[in-house]
Write a protein that holds these residues in place. Structure first.
Motif, short mmCIF file in Angstrom:
data_model
loop_
_atom_site.label_atom_id
_atom_site.label_comp_id
_atom_site.label_asym_id
_atom_site.label_seq_id
_atom_site.Cartn_x
_atom_site.Cartn_y
_atom_site.Cartn_z
N LYS A 109 36.34 52.79 41.61
CA LYS A 109 37.05 53.91 40.66
C LYS A 109 38.49 53.97 40.98
N LYS B 122 34.65 51.15 37.29
CA LYS B 122 33.57 52.15 36.91
C LYS B 122 34.06 53.27 36.38
N SER B 123 35.42 53.67 36.52
CA SER B 123 35.99 54.84 36.10
C SER B 123 37.46 54.69 36.39
N GLU C 93 37.60 60.05 46.47
CA GLU C 93 36.68 59.63 45.23
C GLU C 93 37.04 58.25 45.20
N PHE C 94 38.45 58.00 45.22
CA PHE C 94 38.95 56.61 44.57
C PHE C 94 39.08 55.48 45.52
#
Length: 424
Positions: free
Chosen positions: A186, A209-210, A244-245
């Protein structure tokens, strides 16, 4: 007063990012800096342009040479620095060396990424800003128009930009060193400027992925995110969402770090110490340098990426030699133009003086004709008097001269007055 082209600055060759970030000027500072520079030096500095990027801060000016010793202090004072901190990293170029430097910078020969094109656009932006501030004049206008022309010629006639590894591509490759295939990662981009846009394009090609964009202006973030089917977030959410990253790429115009040590430590703990790659392309830096000391954080600054891309420069050295040859020729052309320009006031004064003599003698001749004197005699006297007046100054100079000065005048006069006797 004689004006020279002078250049003062520091770049990735002369100063580390820890120094460069302290003199980096954001867009809103350029106008006050130009105003302050011209105010400080008055008539000794007629024109100026300031180029400030991640890798360099440079002042180009048309100025009297004696200001050179005072510019470092001005630059330090403007940035609230001690001169001693700044001076060891500053370079100065005068006349043809200043012209050559401008040509090399615009052509990508002085860049961290050899042959990159971004610097040319940044230089054009700097020139527009100087023009808007009223700081441009004939000399710098001519210099930069020639600079842009030379850059185009170098890129057209050489392979200087072929197969170059950009900073954006380097960011991807350094992330791949840690994660291998990054399709499962991510990615967070902080900022929405040109550099982030370039990076997002390179990362998008790897299909992570994002991809998320965080920016001060949400509209710009959304505009960029929609190009790669990504999403956006508020900068205020960074503390809660950073964990998150896997990859964070930051490049903003903030004057203070956005990601501090405490915030990253908290995120690393929440990630259970899984690795995180952080790429800081900003100057001044967006990420506190202490972050790089954390075991699970791989922090890369703009200088780290620069060292990586230098590895690919050796293969383009032949193109560099060709480009330098083009630049050398164009520097000579520009210096010839400058020298010709310096003669213009002298020629103008000569013309004005000659016109005054002619007008006075013509007025005298008309008065003589009005009195009824013989036109033939009037014309003869007019021609004789005009000749004597034109030759008076050089004849006096020759008669008063001695030794080497006389020899020099004797050598010059036939060139200035190339008249030959009629041979019968």
């Amino acid at each position: 007063m004689s004006l020279d082209v002078l250049t003062f600055g520091l770049n990735h060759h002369s100063a580390p990012v820890s120094v460069r970030e302290r003199v980096s000027m954001s867009g809103e500072l350029i106008r006050p800096a130009l105003d302050g520079l011209r105010s400080a030096f008055g008539g000794s500095l007629k024109e100026a342009t300031i180029l400030s990027t991640c890798n360099r801060t440079e002042i180009y000016c048309a100025a009297s040479p004696e200001i050179a010793e005072h510019v470092p202090r001005w630059l330090a004072d403007f940035n609230t620095l001690e001169t001693g901190i700044l001076k060891p990293h500053l370079y100065q170029y005068n006349k043809d060396q200043a012209v050559r430097h401008a040509f090399r910078v615009a052509s990508g020969l002085d860049s961290m990424v050899l042959g990159e094109t971004q610097i040319l656009g940044q230089m054009k932006t700097a020139v527009r800003a100087a023009s808007d501030a009223g700081a441009m004049g004939t000399l710098l206008n001519q210099l930069f128009q020639k600079t842009f022309s030379v850059a185009k010629e170098v890129r057209t006639q050489t392979a200087i930009g072929s197969e170059s590894v950009s900073m954006a591509a380097a960011a991807v490759r350094l992330a791949q060193r840690v994660f291998g295939d990054i399709s499962a990662t991510k990615v967070l981009f902080i900022g929405a400027g040109e550099m982030i846009e370039l990076c997002s394009a390179h990362f998008a090609a790897q299909k992570p992925k994002s991809m998320v964009v965080a920016n001060r202006t949400l509209e710009r973030a959304e505009s960029l995110a929609c190009k790669f089917d990504g999403s956006t977030m508020k900068l205020a959410d960074l503390p809660n969402r950073l964990a998150e990253f896997d990859i964070v790429v930051s490049c903003t115009a903030s004057s203070l770090p956005i990601l501090g040590l405490g915030m990253v430590q908290k995120a690393s703990k929440a990630r259970r110490h899984q690795p995180m790659v952080m790429v800081d392309l900003a100057v001044p830096r967006d990420i506190e340098s202490e972050v790089g000391q954390l075991n699970d954080i791989y922090l890369y600054t703009v200088d780290d990426l620069g060292r990586y891309v230098q590895q690919g420069n050796d293969s383009r050295q032949a193109a560099v030699v060709q480009a330098e040859a083009i630049i050398d020729g164009r520097v000579q052309n520009f210096m010839h133009w400058m020298q010709s320009r310096a003669v213009v006031p002298v020629i103008r004064d000569l013309n004005e003086g000659a016109n005054q003599i002619s007008a006075a003698e013509l007025d005298r001749a008309r008065k003589m004709l009005a009195k009824g004197e013989d036109p033939e005699a009037v014309l003869e006297q007019f021609a004789r008097s005009l000749t004597q007046k034109f030759l008076h100054a050089p004849m006096v100079a020759l008669n008063r001269s001695q030794g080497a000065e006389r020899e020099q005048l004797i050598g010059c006069l036939p060139k200035l007055f190339p008249y030959q006797k009629n041979e019968h």
